[in-house]
Motif scaffolding. Structure first.
Motif, PDB file in Angstrom:
ATOM      1  N   THR A  20     -14.716   2.547   4.469  1.00 60.42           N
ATOM      2  CA  THR A  20     -13.703   3.171   3.655  1.00 60.42           C
ATOM      3  C   THR A  20     -14.324   3.652   2.348  1.00 60.42           C
ATOM      4  N   SER A  21     -13.788   4.745   1.824  1.00 62.33           N
ATOM      5  CA  SER A  21     -14.239   5.206   0.514  1.00 62.33           C
ATOM      6  C   SER A  21     -13.396   4.560  -0.558  1.00 62.33           C
ATOM      7  N   ASN A  22     -14.007   4.382  -1.704  1.00 61.02           N
ATOM      8  CA  ASN A  22     -13.238   3.878  -2.832  1.00 61.02           C
ATOM      9  C   ASN A  22     -13.331   4.897  -3.966  1.00 61.02           C
ATOM     10  N   PRO A  23     -12.165   5.345  -4.484  1.00 56.67           N
ATOM     11  CA  PRO A  23     -12.166   6.410  -5.500  1.00 56.67           C
ATOM     12  C   PRO A  23     -13.032   6.076  -6.704  1.00 56.67           C
ATOM     13  N   VAL A  52      -5.978  -9.908   5.163  1.00 60.03           N
ATOM     14  CA  VAL A  52      -5.633  -8.933   4.136  1.00 60.03           C
ATOM     15  C   VAL A  52      -4.158  -8.957   3.779  1.00 60.03           C
ATOM     16  N   ARG A  53      -3.315  -9.077   4.790  1.00 61.97           N
ATOM     17  CA  ARG A  53      -1.873  -9.174   4.512  1.00 61.97           C
ATOM     18  C   ARG A  53      -1.316 -10.410   5.211  1.00 61.97           C
ATOM     19  N   GLU A  54      -0.198 -10.910   4.667  1.00 61.09           N
ATOM     20  CA  GLU A  54       0.378 -12.141   5.181  1.00 61.09           C
ATOM     21  C   GLU A  54       0.758 -12.002   6.665  1.00 61.09           C
ATOM     22  N   LEU A  68      -9.223   7.899   1.585  1.00 59.23           N
ATOM     23  CA  LEU A  68      -9.410   7.597   0.168  1.00 59.23           C
ATOM     24  C   LEU A  68      -8.221   6.784  -0.360  1.00 59.23           C
ATOM     25  N   PRO A  69      -8.245   5.456  -0.103  1.00 56.79           N
ATOM     26  CA  PRO A  69      -7.101   4.633  -0.520  1.00 56.79           C
ATOM     27  C   PRO A  69      -6.814   4.811  -2.001  1.00 56.79           C
ATOM     28  N   VAL A  70      -5.539   5.002  -2.337  1.00 55.98           N
ATOM     29  CA  VAL A  70      -5.194   5.190  -3.755  1.00 55.98           C
ATOM     30  C   VAL A  70      -4.415   3.985  -4.277  1.00 55.98           C
ATOM     31  N   LYS A 122      -6.458  -3.406 -11.133  1.00 53.63           N
ATOM     32  CA  LYS A 122      -7.907  -3.413 -11.413  1.00 53.63           C
ATOM     33  C   LYS A 122      -8.657  -2.504 -10.438  1.00 53.63           C
ATOM     34  N   ARG A 123      -8.156  -1.279 -10.288  1.00 50.42           N
ATOM     35  CA  ARG A 123      -8.770  -0.356  -9.341  1.00 50.42           C
ATOM     36  C   ARG A 123      -9.946   0.405  -9.940  1.00 50.42           C
ATOM     37  N   GLY A 124     -10.093   0.396 -11.246  1.00 50.45           N
ATOM     38  CA  GLY A 124     -11.274   1.050 -11.827  1.00 50.45           C
ATOM     39  C   GLY A 124     -11.135   2.564 -11.958  1.00 50.45           C
ATOM     40  N   MET A 175       0.633   2.729   4.831  1.00 48.69           N
ATOM     41  CA  MET A 175       1.430   2.265   3.699  1.00 48.69           C
ATOM     42  C   MET A 175       1.900   0.830   3.924  1.00 48.69           C
ATOM     43  N   PHE A 176       1.789   0.021   2.872  1.00 47.63           N
ATOM     44  CA  PHE A 176       2.051  -1.413   3.030  1.00 47.63           C
ATOM     45  C   PHE A 176       2.947  -1.913   1.903  1.00 47.63           C
ATOM     46  N   LYS A 177       3.750  -2.937   2.238  1.00 48.12           N
ATOM     47  CA  LYS A 177       4.468  -3.673   1.200  1.00 48.12           C
ATOM     48  C   LYS A 177       3.499  -4.688   0.629  1.00 48.12           C
ATOM     49  N   TYR A 178       3.520  -4.885  -0.677  1.00 45.36           N
ATOM     50  CA  TYR A 178       2.620  -5.885  -1.258  1.00 45.36           C
ATOM     51  C   TYR A 178       2.946  -7.272  -0.722  1.00 45.36           C
ATOM     52  N   SER A 179       1.900  -8.001  -0.318  1.00 42.28           N
ATOM     53  CA  SER A 179       2.110  -9.422  -0.015  1.00 42.28           C
ATOM     54  C   SER A 179       1.068 -10.236  -0.769  1.00 42.28           C
ATOM     55  N   GLU A 180       1.550 -11.282  -1.419  1.00 41.10           N
ATOM     56  CA  GLU A 180       0.658 -12.082  -2.276  1.00 41.10           C
ATOM     57  C   GLU A 180      -0.379 -12.804  -1.429  1.00 41.10           C
ATOM     58  N   MET A 183      -4.771   8.211   2.925  1.00 40.56           N
ATOM     59  CA  MET A 183      -4.729   7.180   1.866  1.00 40.56           C
ATOM     60  C   MET A 183      -4.203   5.862   2.407  1.00 40.56           C
ATOM     61  N   ASP A 184      -4.425   4.793   1.632  1.00 40.64           N
ATOM     62  CA  ASP A 184      -3.676   3.552   1.756  1.00 40.64           C
ATOM     63  C   ASP A 184      -2.812   3.470   0.501  1.00 40.64           C
ATOM     64  N   MET A 185      -1.609   2.962   0.654  1.00 32.67           N
ATOM     65  CA  MET A 185      -0.720   2.824  -0.500  1.00 32.67           C
ATOM     66  C   MET A 185      -0.052   1.454  -0.431  1.00 32.67           C
ATOM     67  N   ILE A 186       0.028   0.791  -1.576  1.00 26.20           N
ATOM     68  CA  ILE A 186       0.759  -0.478  -1.632  1.00 26.20           C
ATOM     69  C   ILE A 186       2.030  -0.256  -2.434  1.00 26.20           C
ATOM     70  N   THR A 187       3.140  -0.669  -1.881  1.00 29.70           N
ATOM     71  CA  THR A 187       4.383  -0.502  -2.628  1.00 29.70           C
ATOM     72  C   THR A 187       4.961  -1.872  -2.986  1.00 29.70           C
TER      73      THR A 187
HETATM   74  N1  SAM Z   1     -11.796  -1.522   0.797  1.00 32.13           N
HETATM   75  C1  SAM Z   1     -10.648  -0.668   0.845  1.00 32.13           C
HETATM   76  C2  SAM Z   1     -10.104  -0.430  -0.553  1.00 32.13           C
HETATM   77  O1  SAM Z   1      -9.999  -1.355  -1.348  1.00 32.13           O
HETATM   78  O2  SAM Z   1      -9.754   0.691  -0.929  1.00 32.13           O
HETATM   79  C3  SAM Z   1      -9.614  -1.182   1.853  1.00 32.13           C
HETATM   80  C4  SAM Z   1      -9.344  -2.684   1.899  1.00 32.13           C
HETATM   81  S1  SAM Z   1      -8.086  -3.407   2.898  1.00 32.13           S
HETATM   82  C5  SAM Z   1      -9.020  -4.016   4.187  1.00 32.13           C
HETATM   83  C6  SAM Z   1      -7.090  -2.179   3.595  1.00 32.13           C
HETATM   84  C7  SAM Z   1      -5.797  -1.937   2.854  1.00 32.13           C
HETATM   85  O3  SAM Z   1      -4.920  -3.041   2.919  1.00 32.13           O
HETATM   86  C8  SAM Z   1      -5.965  -1.689   1.386  1.00 32.13           C
HETATM   87  O4  SAM Z   1      -6.438  -0.416   1.093  1.00 32.13           O
HETATM   88  C9  SAM Z   1      -4.565  -1.923   0.855  1.00 32.13           C
HETATM   89  O5  SAM Z   1      -3.772  -0.757   0.900  1.00 32.13           O
HETATM   90  C10 SAM Z   1      -4.003  -2.964   1.825  1.00 32.13           C
HETATM   91  N2  SAM Z   1      -3.914  -4.274   1.173  1.00 32.13           N
HETATM   92  C11 SAM Z   1      -4.922  -5.039   0.702  1.00 32.13           C
HETATM   93  N3  SAM Z   1      -4.439  -6.166   0.142  1.00 32.13           N
HETATM   94  C12 SAM Z   1      -3.089  -6.119   0.245  1.00 32.13           C
HETATM   95  C13 SAM Z   1      -2.021  -6.986  -0.152  1.00 32.13           C
HETATM   96  N4  SAM Z   1      -2.256  -8.115  -0.796  1.00 32.13           N
HETATM   97  N5  SAM Z   1      -0.749  -6.595   0.137  1.00 32.13           N
HETATM   98  C14 SAM Z   1      -0.492  -5.449   0.772  1.00 32.13           C
HETATM   99  N6  SAM Z   1      -1.453  -4.589   1.171  1.00 32.13           N
HETATM  100  C15 SAM Z   1      -2.739  -4.908   0.917  1.00 32.13           C
END
Ligand code: SAM
Length: 481
Positions: free
Chosen positions: A279-282, A77-79, A305-307, A319-321, A376-381, A345-349
């Protein structure tokens, strides 16, 4: 550092992942050592793997030196998670070279498809690569590798749910268990690698879910977490991929079972069995799910409830819908129907193109919702995701600063919620011995708050009433009354 010291250190390091074990049996002829990283789904999958391999005469061990096979259940999921796993593989190979040359090294799960050639052919780090839908093929793959071949199966399935497999409960406390209800994900969020690593979404037969939960309760378990990448999207119409639901007959469609239906059925097994889900998806969580939660006392009043962002513009790029307004409506519905329900929540910054304005919207959404907890996570490609074709244009320092700002805000909110609980009494399910003191137990409230209290004469799996006397932003402390 000599190899013994290295092993000790690495096993310590592995505790951020987890070494899972079942009791050793005299009769066991072969031993596997398995470490799991990433989401709860991965831990649950390791239990399926242990079950499949125990039918082949394998028992788990916590001593890597005596293992015939070592598996790492991987997360993509993350680097950072990928880097950790690569380090683990290098460590297994050092054990193999210096201590245990007969040992096979296998990769399970999310990294399998992405890195199969690299691990097997280029870097020769592993002998077996098995994707999340191919665990039933493990026996053949092990035989292949014993015949001197490299073994790989990363085929993703539209049907596989392992419904009939009775997971071996590994490393657990005998009180709480995970039960998988869906596999894969159809959401295609632009940042997320899960649809690529775990395939299309499919739901598990509710009969097998109810049976597993009923058996767990009969065996003393008191809490079940229903698991899926997107549980609200659960839909049983006789089996197969969710995307094919529209091809089913009207009759089949009309008798399908939704997540709210499933939740209701599981809650009715016994009022003393607590139910959680993740996990729930909004975009998929309906009011019917909220109403079912409100109807049953034994469905825990906690929703993850990841946002991902508070900015509608960015949610669209992701593309969260859903947009900010729809998310807020959902939060308002939850708070109206269950005013005391805890929300996390989960949050990507620092996602592609995130402006300072977008970031401020995230902070203001956090102020509106006042989440109880946050991840809370930093975005990683992630390679091959839609976002990998966008420019990862937010400088590292900016990502870091924004992440620190949302973490600080979340800590304030978490502490606020914890302080609100001071002086109040809550029902707590005892789940284990406190990590910091062996004279104390820890358990959780319905709101998922961790509570620590003196053991007294109480036992694991018991419900106790605890009066809260002190707190940090992560833990409540109290006395059993
Ligand atoms: N299915 C859930 C959803 O989409 O709401 C959770 C999926 S993931 C296993 C758990 C969390 O990792 C995500 O909610 C998101 O915050 C984080 N995540 C996923 N891809 C990421 C990325 N490329 N960079 C940083 N964080 C990421």
């Amino acid at each position: 550092m000599n190899i013994e010291k290295l092993i000790e250190k690495e096993i310590d390091d592995a505790k951020q992942g987890e070494v899972l074990s079942i009791p050793k049996s005299e009769a066991a002829s072969k031993k596997m050592y398995i470490e799991s990283y990433g989401c709860q789904m991965n831990f649950s999958d390791s239990e399926i793997v242990a079950s499949i391999l125990s039918d082949e005469g394998f028992h788990t061990t916590q001593n890597i030196n005596e293992a015939d096979i070592v598996f790492v259940n991987t997360c993509s999921v993350r680097e950072k998670a990928e880097q950790t796993i690569r380090k683990r593989l290098e460590f297994y190979n050092s054990v193999k070279r210096e201590k245990n040359p007969k040992m096979l090294v296998g990769v399970l799960g999310c990294m399998a498809e992405r890195l199969k050639e690299k691990f097997l052919e280029e870097e020769k780090l592993v002998d077996i690569v098995v994707g999340p839908d191919s665990y039933r093929d493990l026996r053949n793959l092990i035989e292949e590798v014993e015949d001197g071949k490299k073994a790989v199966n990363v085929i993703l399935s539209l049907e596989e749910t392992y419904a009939d497999i009775n997971p071996v409960r590994l490393g657990g406390n005998g009180v709480t268990a995970f039960v998988s209800i869906t596999r894969g994900c159809d959401n295609m969020c632009s940042f997320c690698v899960v649809p690529l690593t775990r395939g299309r979404e499919r739901s598990r037969d509710p009969k097998s879910i109810i049976k597993e939960c009923t058996d767990l309760f009969a065996n003393g378990y008191k809490e079940i977490t229903l698991l899926g990448q997107n549980v609200d999207s659960y839909l049983w119409y006789g089996g197969g991929a969710k995307k094919d639901f529209r091809k089913a007959t009207k009759e089949v469609q009309n008798t399908s079972i939704t997540f709210a239906n499933l939740l209701d059925m599981v809650a009715k097994i016994n009022p003393k069995l607590r139910i959680r889900f993740s996990t729930s998806n909004p975009q998929d969580m309906g009011v019917d799910v909220i109403d079912t939660m409100a109807k049953h006392d034994n469905i825990c009043k906690y929703i993850h409830l990841p946002v991902q962002s508070g900015s509608s513009r960015l949610l669209d790029v992701m593309k969260r819908g859903y947009n900010r307004e729809k998310y807020i409506t959902l939060i308002d519905n939850i708070k109206q129907r269950m005013p005391d329900c805890a929300i996390s929540m989960d949050m990507i910054t620092g996602f592609c193109s995130e402006t300072e304005e977008d970031h401020k919207e995230t902070l203001s959404l956090m102020d509106y919702v006042k989440y109880d907890y946050g991840y809370m996570f930093k975005y990683s490609e992630r390679p091959n995701t839609p976002a990998a074709r966008m420019e990862d244009d937010i400088p590292e320092a900016t990502k870091q600063r924004r992440l620190a700002e949302i973490i600080n805000k979340q800590q304030e909110h978490s502490l606020f919620h914890m302080k609100e609980k001071l002086g109040k009494t809550y029902e707590v399910l005892i789940e284990g011995v406190s990590k910091k003191s062996d004279t104390h137990f820890y358990g959780r409230t319905t709101y998922n708050s961790a509570v620590v209290f003196e053991k007294g004469n109480h036992k694991l799996g018991e419900y106790v009433k605890v009066k809260i006397e002190d707190c940090t932003s992560a833990t409540l402390k109290g006395k059993v009354i």
